[in-house]
Scaffold this motif. Structure first.
Motif, short mmCIF file in Angstrom:
data_model
loop_
_atom_site.label_atom_id
_atom_site.label_comp_id
_atom_site.label_asym_id
_atom_site.label_seq_id
_atom_site.Cartn_x
_atom_site.Cartn_y
_atom_site.Cartn_z
N UNK A 65 0.84 -1.19 0.00
CA UNK A 65 0.00 0.00 0.00
C UNK A 65 0.88 1.25 0.00
N UNK A 66 1.92 1.24 0.84
CA UNK A 66 2.82 2.41 0.88
C UNK A 66 3.47 2.63 -0.48
N UNK A 67 3.90 1.53 -1.10
CA UNK A 67 4.53 1.65 -2.42
C UNK A 67 3.53 2.18 -3.44
N UNK A 68 2.25 1.82 -3.26
CA UNK A 68 1.23 2.30 -4.21
C UNK A 68 1.01 3.81 -4.07
N UNK A 69 1.45 4.39 -2.94
CA UNK A 69 1.38 5.85 -2.78
C UNK A 69 2.60 6.53 -3.42
N UNK A 70 3.49 5.73 -4.01
CA UNK A 70 4.68 6.30 -4.63
C UNK A 70 5.86 6.39 -3.67
N UNK A 71 5.72 5.78 -2.48
CA UNK A 71 6.81 5.83 -1.50
C UNK A 71 7.84 4.77 -1.84
N UNK A 72 9.12 5.16 -1.81
CA UNK A 72 10.18 4.19 -2.08
C UNK A 72 10.50 3.49 -0.75
N UNK A 73 9.81 2.39 -0.55
CA UNK A 73 9.77 1.73 0.76
C UNK A 73 11.16 1.28 1.21
N UNK A 74 11.89 0.63 0.33
CA UNK A 74 13.20 0.10 0.71
C UNK A 74 14.14 1.21 1.16
N UNK A 75 14.16 2.28 0.39
CA UNK A 75 15.06 3.38 0.73
C UNK A 75 14.65 4.03 2.06
N UNK A 76 13.35 4.22 2.24
CA UNK A 76 12.86 4.84 3.48
C UNK A 76 13.20 3.98 4.68
N UNK A 77 13.06 2.65 4.53
CA UNK A 77 13.33 1.76 5.65
C UNK A 77 14.81 1.80 6.03
N UNK A 78 15.67 1.72 5.03
CA UNK A 78 17.11 1.70 5.34
C UNK A 78 17.57 3.03 5.92
N UNK A 79 17.06 4.13 5.37
CA UNK A 79 17.43 5.44 5.89
C UNK A 79 17.01 5.56 7.35
N UNK A 80 15.79 5.09 7.64
CA UNK A 80 15.28 5.19 9.01
C UNK A 80 16.09 4.32 9.95
N UNK A 81 16.41 3.10 9.53
CA UNK A 81 17.19 2.20 10.39
C UNK A 81 18.54 2.83 10.72
#
Lengths: 360, 270
Positions: A251-267
């Motif tokens: 769902x997040x990816x369907x909003x145009x969010x780059x999930x993998x990049x966001x997750x790694x940046x946050x970690x």
């Protein structure tokens, strides 16, 4: 269902009612944040009143405002107790924000900065200094050996996870499993160091791993606060994306969010936040778990409210634990990590079991 | 105005397993509903994920002749995709979840009256405004599916890709939702592509169908022309006929499945 009928009903005041209901919800959440701020200020002042010498609230407030008080009171409050009390607030906020974002990006209610082995790595780094006298800093910085060792090992652990998960495109479950494996690895290495440690070094390692605010200086407080201040705007900017992540990756990816990049940046950011705090105060793992859960129960997971609520809840819990650590046995300051666990866990259970709404 | 989506020779694979092998869809135009059909694991969801850029691979995907890859991930002209999975553990109210979709994962923290009104209007359109203050975790599967639709519609897309959007809904809600999509398609020029298993609903609401099988499009065109007994036997393994009710509405009557017949023969042989 009809688009035209919906437009008619909207024109009949439906929109105004929906808007008003949402504004009421937002105001209620802001009021809860304000209540947390008031409680935190109360706890901070209470923390400053306690110590080998007990002062009244009035004396403490006068000392903080620079009004006339005995010199001894002003010195003790401003120079000795204030940095420690503020460190409790900053560390509590930092660990709780780190836990909140770790739970968000790993989609796991058990996640905290320590799930990925950060605490265990920090403990190992500190033990390297205590037991073997190893310093990861150049000579001449001996006063910073232990926190620097802890910080560098914790960040090394975080970077290892970052690199592995970037290259392999791991899912959240795999990242958590990798983190747990690292926890066991660093704990085993720490146990090996403790096995060969002298009595004095062993005592130092054990005390360090219990967590303590007693080693606080203004410089350490400044560094911890600065890291929190640097990381905070990034999370603020990503608030909608991080909230969307809790709707699921697809769902997040369907909003145009780059999930993998966001997750790694946050970690990576969370790891920096946790590493710096653990390096200065030792292991206080419980806050990163309980702070976000309290915040979630109060304001839900819209990050615009969840992020500040997590920071405030974590700061409040650690500040209150600092008060208790001095109040339980007058004249003796118990290790803060022990107090947070012994007092906080039953409180947490009562919250989880007593709440009627879903906690996760 | 964006109103035509072109999908040509698109491929996608999971590891070594090729799921899409040169899929070319008929032109997808605004004002039309296209039903994407095919058995389980035919690659319908994969095709949607490939179209919106969640999966990489060869092929051309263009909006009004402009490559989709040239558009930033959060560009409003990008197709809006509603995934099939509705399970969610987020502690958010329905209103917040739809608002979040309207914000598309970005923008200011402030919520304007217009944004709040768009959420309420969308909930009203789907007749779920009474759920606004409920937490997502308290909803039934069907209610969550309607919230997912609200999340897609609040973004006011021009191209909507819906992966089994009515699979958890009761019959009344299925018809209402598909009817609403038809209205939006006709009145607002919305291009709707929906993956759906209910062939009768496809017959009734779709302007055209495309059938996926073996990683390729095996047939496409008007529903009544495509859904022939031969195709249904080849793709779905069933013997079925296209009939019309007394009001002239086409429907499929399924006689038997080839697999069920094989099992019955095996049982009879002992």
């Amino acid at each position: 269902m009809s688009a035209a009928l919906a437009e008619d009903r909207a024109a009949d005041g439906g929109l105004a009612a929906g808007r008003a209901a949402y504004r009421r919800l937002a105001r209620r959440r802001l009021a809860l944040l304000a209540a947390l701020v008031v409680l935190l200020l109360g706890s901070l002042v209470a923390d400053l009143t306690l110590g080998p010498a007990r002062y009244s609230y009035l004396e403490v407030i006068r000392a903080l405002l620079g009004l006339e008080v005995p010199v001894s009171v002003a010195v003790v409050v401003q120079e000795i107790r204030l940095p420690v009390a503020l460190m409790a607030v900053v560390v509590g906020a930092a660990l709780s924000v780190a836990g909140a974002q770790m739970q968000t990006v790993l989609n796991n209610p058990l996640a905290s900065p320590f799930t990925l082995g950060i605490s265990a790595a920090a403990g190992f780094g500190a033990a390297l200094g205590f037991v073997l006298g190893v310093s990861l800093l150049p000579s001449g910085w001996s006063a910073w050996t232990i926190p620097a060792n802890a910080f560098l090992c914790a960040m090394g652990c975080a970077l290892l996870i970052h690199v592995l998960s970037s290259r392999r495109g791991m899912g959240t479950e795999t990242i958590v499993l990798l983190g747990i494996a690292l926890v066991f690895t660093f704990n085993a290495a720490l146990a090996a160091l403790e096995f060969i440690a002298s009595e004095q070094a062993l005592a130092a390692v054990v005390f360090w791993t219990m967590g303590s605010l007693g080693r606080t200086t203004w410089a350490k407080l400044g560094i911890a606060a600065a890291v929190l201040a640097l990381v905070w705007p990034v999370f603020v900017r990503q608030a909608w994306s991080l909230t969307a992540l809790r709707l699921g990756e697809h769902k997040a990816a369907s909003f145009g969010i780059q999930v993998g990049r966001l997750r790694l940046q946050t970690i990576l950011l969370v790891s920096a936040l946790a590493s710096i705090t653990v390096a200065f105060v030792g292991t206080i793992g419980f806050i990163g778990l309980v702070g976000p859960h309290i915040a979630r129960m109060l304001v839900g997971e819209d990050q615009r409210f969840f992020l500040p609520a997590s920071a405030l809840a974590g700061a409040l819990v650690l500040s209150a634990a600092s008060v208790l650590s001095k109040a339980i046995i007058p004249g003796l300051i118990l290790p803060i990590g022990v107090v947070t666990a012994l007092v906080g866990v039953p409180f947490f259970f009562s919250l989880i079991l007593g709440t009627r709404s879903r906690a996760w | 105005m964006v109103n035509t989506l072109t999908v040509e020779n698109v491929e996608a694979r999971y590891g070594r397993r090729a799921v899409l092998r040169g899929v070319t869809l008929p032109e997808l135009r605004g004002g039309q509903i296209t039903a994407l059909l095919g058995p389980n694991a035919a690659g319908k969801s994969t095709l949607f994920r490939r179209i919106v850029g969640q999966l990489a691979g060869p092929g051309t995907i263009a909006l009004d002749g402009r490559s989709l890859e040239a558009l930033p991930p959060q560009h409003p002209d990008r197709p809006c995709y509603l995934p099939q999975d509705t399970s969610v553990s987020a502690v958010l109210t329905v209103f917040e979840a739809v608002l979040l979709a309207g914000k598309q994962g970005g923008g200011s923290w402030a919520v304007t009256d217009a944004e709040a009104d768009a959420v309420t209007a969308t909930l009203m359109m789907l007749e779920i405004e009474e759920l606004a203050a409920r937490n997502l975790g308290e909803l039934s599967g069907g209610q969550r599916q309607l919230v997912g639709l609200a999340q897609a519609l609040v973004r006011q897309p021009r191209i909507l890709l819906l992966d089994e959007p009515t699979s958890a809904l009761d019959l009344q809600r299925q018809v209402e939702v598909l009817d609403l999509l038809q209205q939006l398609s006709r009145q607002r020029g919305l291009c709707v592509v929906l993956a759906i298993h209910d062939l009768n609903q496809a017959l009734r609401f779709a302007d055209q169908v495309a059938v996926l099988g073996g990683g390729r499009i095996v047939a496409h065109g008007a529903p009544t022309e495509v859904l022939t007994p031969a195709l249904l036997r080849e793709v779905y393994g069933v013997d079925a006929r296209l009939e019309r009710c007394s009001r002239g509405i086409p429907f499929l009557a399924v006689d038997s499945s080839t697999r069920a017949r094989a099992v019955a023969r095996a049982i009879a042989r002992g």
